[in-house]
Design a protein around this motif. Structure first.
Motif, PDB file in Angstrom:
ATOM      1  N   LEU A  20       0.832  -1.210   0.000  1.00  0.00           N
ATOM      2  CA  LEU A  20       0.000   0.000   0.000  1.00  0.00           C
ATOM      3  C   LEU A  20       0.862   1.253   0.000  1.00  0.00           C
ATOM      4  CD1 LEU A  20      -2.876  -0.907   2.472  1.00  0.00           C
ATOM      5  CD2 LEU A  20      -3.086  -0.459   0.033  1.00  0.00           C
ATOM      6  N   GLU A  21       1.927   1.231   0.794  1.00  0.00           N
ATOM      7  CA  GLU A  21       2.814   2.394   0.854  1.00  0.00           C
ATOM      8  C   GLU A  21       3.494   2.627  -0.489  1.00  0.00           C
ATOM      9  OE1 GLU A  21       5.291   1.605   4.206  1.00  0.00           O
ATOM     10  OE2 GLU A  21       3.977   2.717   5.571  1.00  0.00           O
ATOM     11  N   HIS A  22       3.811   1.529  -1.170  1.00  0.00           N
ATOM     12  CA  HIS A  22       4.438   1.636  -2.484  1.00  0.00           C
ATOM     13  C   HIS A  22       3.479   2.321  -3.458  1.00  0.00           C
ATOM     14  CE1 HIS A  22       6.793   0.622  -5.981  1.00  0.00           C
ATOM     15  NE2 HIS A  22       5.748   0.039  -6.526  1.00  0.00           N
ATOM     16  N   LYS A  23       2.218   1.917  -3.411  1.00  0.00           N
ATOM     17  CA  LYS A  23       1.180   2.494  -4.251  1.00  0.00           C
ATOM     18  C   LYS A  23       1.067   3.994  -4.009  1.00  0.00           C
ATOM     19  CE  LYS A  23      -2.824   0.097  -5.853  1.00  0.00           C
ATOM     20  NZ  LYS A  23      -4.030  -0.618  -5.587  1.00  0.00           N
ATOM     21  N   ASN A  24       1.199   4.348  -2.734  1.00  0.00           N
ATOM     22  CA  ASN A  24       1.069   5.733  -2.313  1.00  0.00           C
ATOM     23  C   ASN A  24       2.157   6.622  -2.896  1.00  0.00           C
ATOM     24  OD1 ASN A  24      -0.408   7.572  -0.883  1.00  0.00           O
ATOM     25  ND2 ASN A  24       0.776   7.325   0.985  1.00  0.00           N
ATOM     26  N   SER A  25       3.239   6.006  -3.370  1.00  0.00           N
ATOM     27  CA  SER A  25       4.344   6.829  -3.854  1.00  0.00           C
ATOM     28  C   SER A  25       4.396   6.864  -5.379  1.00  0.00           C
ATOM     29  CB  SER A  25       5.663   6.323  -3.278  1.00  0.00           C
ATOM     30  OG  SER A  25       5.985   5.087  -3.850  1.00  0.00           O
ATOM     31  N   ASN A  26       3.350   6.355  -6.042  1.00  0.00           N
ATOM     32  CA  ASN A  26       3.338   6.338  -7.508  1.00  0.00           C
ATOM     33  C   ASN A  26       2.201   7.168  -8.086  1.00  0.00           C
ATOM     34  OD1 ASN A  26       5.429   4.556  -7.368  1.00  0.00           O
ATOM     35  ND2 ASN A  26       4.225   2.763  -7.908  1.00  0.00           N
ATOM     36  N   MET A  27       2.458   7.747  -9.249  1.00  0.00           N
ATOM     37  CA  MET A  27       1.406   8.431  -9.994  1.00  0.00           C
ATOM     38  C   MET A  27       1.554   8.065 -11.469  1.00  0.00           C
ATOM     39  SD  MET A  27       0.285  12.429 -10.175  1.00  0.00           S
ATOM     40  CE  MET A  27       1.457  13.105 -11.312  1.00  0.00           C
ATOM     41  N   THR A  28       0.431   7.837 -12.126  1.00  0.00           N
ATOM     42  CA  THR A  28       0.450   7.519 -13.559  1.00  0.00           C
ATOM     43  C   THR A  28      -0.357   8.561 -14.305  1.00  0.00           C
ATOM     44  OG1 THR A  28       0.658   5.164 -13.084  1.00  0.00           O
ATOM     45  CG2 THR A  28      -0.103   5.747 -15.287  1.00  0.00           C
ATOM     46  N   MET A  29       0.164   8.992 -15.439  1.00  0.00           N
ATOM     47  CA  MET A  29      -0.561   9.975 -16.241  1.00  0.00           C
ATOM     48  C   MET A  29      -0.694   9.464 -17.670  1.00  0.00           C
ATOM     49  SD  MET A  29       1.571  13.321 -15.047  1.00  0.00           S
ATOM     50  CE  MET A  29       0.331  14.543 -15.369  1.00  0.00           C
ATOM     51  N   MET A  52       7.844  16.022  -5.071  1.00  0.00           N
ATOM     52  CA  MET A  52       7.313  15.499  -3.811  1.00  0.00           C
ATOM     53  C   MET A  52       7.751  14.059  -3.580  1.00  0.00           C
ATOM     54  SD  MET A  52       3.592  17.195  -3.912  1.00  0.00           S
ATOM     55  CE  MET A  52       3.047  18.165  -2.510  1.00  0.00           C
ATOM     56  N   GLY A  53       8.684  13.595  -4.394  1.00  0.00           N
ATOM     57  CA  GLY A  53       9.270  12.280  -4.172  1.00  0.00           C
ATOM     58  C   GLY A  53       8.484  11.112  -4.742  1.00  0.00           C
ATOM     59  N   LYS A  54       7.543  11.395  -5.635  1.00  0.00           N
ATOM     60  CA  LYS A  54       6.746  10.305  -6.228  1.00  0.00           C
ATOM     61  C   LYS A  54       7.440   9.749  -7.471  1.00  0.00           C
ATOM     62  CE  LYS A  54       3.642  11.410  -3.279  1.00  0.00           C
ATOM     63  NZ  LYS A  54       3.332  10.575  -2.134  1.00  0.00           N
ATOM     64  N   GLU A  55       7.109   8.515  -7.776  1.00  0.00           N
ATOM     65  CA  GLU A  55       7.547   7.963  -9.055  1.00  0.00           C
ATOM     66  C   GLU A  55       6.431   8.226 -10.048  1.00  0.00           C
ATOM     67  OE1 GLU A  55       8.842   3.850  -8.945  1.00  0.00           O
ATOM     68  OE2 GLU A  55       9.868   4.269  -7.062  1.00  0.00           O
ATOM     69  N   SER A 169       0.937   0.080 -14.692  1.00  0.00           N
ATOM     70  CA  SER A 169       1.446   1.222 -13.930  1.00  0.00           C
ATOM     71  C   SER A 169       0.315   1.899 -13.156  1.00  0.00           C
ATOM     72  CB  SER A 169       2.115   2.201 -14.892  1.00  0.00           C
ATOM     73  OG  SER A 169       2.376   3.402 -14.247  1.00  0.00           O
ATOM     74  N   SER A 170      -0.849   2.017 -13.808  1.00  0.00           N
ATOM     75  CA  SER A 170      -1.991   2.671 -13.168  1.00  0.00           C
ATOM     76  C   SER A 170      -2.502   1.879 -11.964  1.00  0.00           C
ATOM     77  CB  SER A 170      -3.112   2.846 -14.196  1.00  0.00           C
ATOM     78  OG  SER A 170      -4.268   3.331 -13.579  1.00  0.00           O
ATOM     79  N   PHE A 171      -2.589   0.544 -12.099  1.00  0.00           N
ATOM     80  CA  PHE A 171      -3.054  -0.297 -10.985  1.00  0.00           C
ATOM     81  C   PHE A 171      -2.096  -0.197  -9.807  1.00  0.00           C
ATOM     82  CE2 PHE A 171      -5.081  -3.299 -14.342  1.00  0.00           C
ATOM     83  CZ  PHE A 171      -6.186  -2.467 -14.431  1.00  0.00           C
ATOM     84  N   ASP A 172      -0.862   0.137 -10.104  1.00  0.00           N
ATOM     85  CA  ASP A 172       0.179   0.220  -9.090  1.00  0.00           C
ATOM     86  C   ASP A 172       0.294   1.634  -8.509  1.00  0.00           C
ATOM     87  OD1 ASP A 172       1.987  -1.249  -7.687  1.00  0.00           O
ATOM     88  OD2 ASP A 172       3.665  -0.822  -9.007  1.00  0.00           O
ATOM     89  N   SER A 173      -0.581   2.535  -8.935  1.00  0.00           N
ATOM     90  CA  SER A 173      -0.545   3.928  -8.474  1.00  0.00           C
ATOM     91  C   SER A 173      -1.841   4.241  -7.742  1.00  0.00           C
ATOM     92  CB  SER A 173      -0.450   4.888  -9.658  1.00  0.00           C
ATOM     93  OG  SER A 173       0.635   4.570 -10.487  1.00  0.00           O
ATOM     94  N   ASN A 174      -1.817   5.239  -6.874  1.00  0.00           N
ATOM     95  CA  ASN A 174      -3.099   5.634  -6.276  1.00  0.00           C
ATOM     96  C   ASN A 174      -3.668   6.874  -6.949  1.00  0.00           C
ATOM     97  OD1 ASN A 174      -1.490   7.561  -5.223  1.00  0.00           O
ATOM     98  ND2 ASN A 174      -2.067   7.252  -3.083  1.00  0.00           N
ATOM     99  N   THR A 175      -2.955   7.403  -7.923  1.00  0.00           N
ATOM    100  CA  THR A 175      -3.465   8.537  -8.699  1.00  0.00           C
ATOM    101  C   THR A 175      -3.206   8.265 -10.173  1.00  0.00           C
ATOM    102  OG1 THR A 175      -2.808  10.015  -6.909  1.00  0.00           O
ATOM    103  CG2 THR A 175      -3.329  11.052  -9.011  1.00  0.00           C
ATOM    104  N   THR A 176      -4.247   8.394 -10.992  1.00  0.00           N
ATOM    105  CA  THR A 176      -4.062   8.312 -12.440  1.00  0.00           C
ATOM    106  C   THR A 176      -4.795   9.485 -13.086  1.00  0.00           C
ATOM    107  OG1 THR A 176      -3.841   5.905 -12.425  1.00  0.00           O
ATOM    108  CG2 THR A 176      -4.423   6.911 -14.521  1.00  0.00           C
TER     109      THR A 176
END
Lengths: 179, 74
Positions: A20-29, A52-55, A169-176
């Protein structure tokens, strides 16, 4: 519950929290648009998230590809329809039209002048900075094929992929975001 | 410990937080930074940036158009 089962449960919970924490640090666009104003917004958001330190992973498709064309892109050796599409599209990120008030290309010049007055970082510099900060760019192979764009026509450091690469990538992110 | 000054005057979004992130990348835990910026969005942005990155926002003060933020690397 014996202590073995308990430690196994704790281990499992630990793994799930880590995921969950890993997901929290990712964003997909998804960058679909090739409009100057929308591409600008996409890169301001991407740079902000990177700061902000996101991937950040940007999946680039259709008109969005215009933002990643090398200025040296040549239509030599391409099919006639591909040439026509390439001739009608902007040659590189400095020549993108605006979504509103384009006025046959005067609009973007006007906005760029006004942004310069307000010290807004120019688009090519925002793109370059995001790549230096580790933005992962995946270009859509299917739309590249349609538009007659080869991997070499796009800026260096870009990967190619398909819908599964984006979705994974999107499933692995909490923001798309879709722009 | 000495404060490192960051001058973001004249810059607009997203540059102040980009430059902050760049400075913090090279910093060590406990390093103190004093950032000055005249962009009205800077206060909201530096608060959000600190919250998200876990760095410690020690103080935010305003004087005229300028916002000064003191941030400590976690």
């Amino acid at each position: 519950m014996d202590s073995n089962a308990l430690s196994k449960t704790v281990q499992e919970l630990g793994d799930r929290v880590a995921a969950l924490e890993h997901k929290n640090s990712n964003m997909t666009m998804v960058l679909f648009s090739g409009d100057f104003d929308k591409v600008m917004a996409a890169f301001i958001i991407a740079n902000g998230a990177l700061a902000m330190g996101k991937e950040v992973t940007m999946f680039v498709t259709f008109w969005g590809l215009d933002a990643f064309k090398k200025p040296t892109l040549s239509t030599k050796g391409k099919k006639i329809l591909e040439k026509m599409v390439l001739w009608m599209r902007p040659k590189d990120p400095t020549k993108l039209p605006t979504s509103k008030m384009n006025f046959a290309g005067i609009g973007p010049k006007l906005f760029q002048y006004m942004m310069g007055k307000k010290n807004v970082e120019p688009l090519p510099s925002l793109i370059e900075m995001s790549m230096e900060f580790g933005l992962k760019v995946i270009a859509c192979q299917m739309s590249m094929d349609v538009m007659g764009i080869a991997k070499d026509d796009l800026m260096d450091g870009i990967e190619v992929g398909g819908v599964a690469a984006f979705l994974s990538s999107s499933f692995d992110s909490n923001t798309t975001l879709f722009i | 410990m000495a404060k490192t000054e960051l001058n973001f005057k004249g810059m607009s979004c997203p540059m102040p937080i980009m430059k902050t992130a760049m400075a913090f990348k090279k910093a060590a835990s406990g390093d103190i930074f004093e950032a000055v910026c005249d962009d009205p969005a800077f206060e909201a942005d530096i608060r959000a940036w600190s919250k998200e990155t876990g760095n410690i926002l020690q103080s935010v003060s305003k004087s005229g158009k300028d916002t000064t933020a003191v941030i400590v690397k976690k």
